[in-house]
Write an enzyme that holds these catalytic residues in place. Sequence first.
Site, PDB file in Angstrom:
ATOM      1  N   ASP A 133      -1.762  -0.522   1.231  1.00  0.00           N
ATOM      2  CA  ASP A 133      -1.847   0.863   0.911  1.00  0.00           C
ATOM      3  C   ASP A 133      -1.815   1.827   2.464  1.00  0.00           C
ATOM      4  O   ASP A 133      -1.818   1.044   3.346  1.00  0.00           O
ATOM      5  CB  ASP A 133      -3.199   1.074   0.207  1.00  0.00           C
ATOM      6  CG  ASP A 133      -3.004   1.841  -0.731  1.00  0.00           C
ATOM      7  OD1 ASP A 133      -2.171   2.946  -0.765  1.00  0.00           O
ATOM      8  OD2 ASP A 133      -3.643   1.984  -1.861  1.00  0.00           O
ATOM      9  N   ASP A 190       0.480   8.499  -6.928  1.00  0.00           N
ATOM     10  CA  ASP A 190      -0.274   7.570  -7.959  1.00  0.00           C
ATOM     11  C   ASP A 190       0.240   7.963  -9.429  1.00  0.00           C
ATOM     12  O   ASP A 190       0.272   9.272  -9.831  1.00  0.00           O
ATOM     13  CB  ASP A 190      -1.449   7.458  -7.793  1.00  0.00           C
ATOM     14  CG  ASP A 190      -1.809   6.461  -6.914  1.00  0.00           C
ATOM     15  OD1 ASP A 190      -1.176   6.392  -5.893  1.00  0.00           O
ATOM     16  OD2 ASP A 190      -3.117   6.123  -6.819  1.00  0.00           O
TER      17      ASP A 190
END
Length: 389
Positions: A133, A190
């Site tokens: 990430d 997201d």
Amino acid sequence: MSNNTNAMMGFAPALGWNSWNTFTWDINEQLIRDVADVFVTEGYRDAGYEYIVIDDCWSLKERDADGNLVVDPAKFPSGMKALADYIHDKGLKFGMYSCVGTHTCAGYPGSFEHEFQDAALFAEWGVDYLKYDYCFKPRHVSGELLYKRMSLALKNCGRDILFSACNWGEDNVYEWIRESGAHMYRSTGDIRDNWDSVKELALSQLGKQSYTGSFCHNDMDMLIVGMYGGSNSDFIGSIGGCNDIEYKTHFSLWSMMGSPLMIGCDVRKANQATKDILLNPDLLAINQDPEARGAYRIKPEPQWFHTDDVFMLVKVLTEGDLAIGFFNLSDSQRELSLQFWDMGLPYASGYSLSLYDCWEHKELGVFRERYAPVVAAHDCLVVRAKLVK
Ligand code: GAL
């Protein structure tokens, strides 16, 4: 120490499951084992789904005295090695999560300046896949460099670990990710479990088809198919999910556009409609086609009439067939007229197209020059087209 031995790792888009969309922080070893069991008993493994991935929130908030990451003993009392063994025994692969920054997005330790140490630990545990990430990245260091660093660490850790980069499409990722060594990369923010999110992510990647392909696939984020609003995160699930038509269209877009397909719903509770979508062999074959070509967009005729949320996608398949998706992301029914000359097939060639409906699993017939299905709002038609004389 042996280096990367699996020359085919990352060849096709990854297929699997990830804990984040439904469970976020609320994860534990029993859940992961149950998912592995369901992958076998419900046919996901046989359909090609392979990776079971634990996302954020698996560790303690501090490293140990040697600087190692520490598994949260309340969530994973048997440890990661035992869990990896369990998953491997089922013929599946095991994925984990870390972050380029000092912390993960949920505030657990990230791998910044621990890349080689963490890669070695993941290898020791039997990890096969690492999602990496982009939160808490020190601003003076380039993300590009940090992905190169972890890529090198993974390629030299003594185990084949697929590298799944996740920087949300930031910092011109398209321009440098392939050469970093990542096998897939997140190109979007997201996903959320609602139609607007599906539509926004899909539209954002139209035109990016030359930035995906074998060994470095454009990851449009994990699937929301079958969630029906069932996330424990307000951010992901608050608007209440999609209907089955919308989930079908979402899956079709991701499949056609060559995205990895990481299931995000609670597969233990998946209903028949969800399974019919996720296990559709015709769509999975298109997604996994060996040449992994990006899908190009064609605007329906007459072009002036249609808005940008109504389009066809065409993917050239290895054996000469074409996968064609007719997508109507608008809010009213539309006729989508496809002229075959737009795909390189003029009337004068003498060829027609024999069309097979990949959702109804039936032949539609043979068509010359054009095909113009009527598609309901938020729906799609995906066909496999064969050239015939
Ligand atoms: C986000 C990422 C999500 C999930 C989450 C975990 O940055 O895009 O997919 O991994 O972090 O905190």
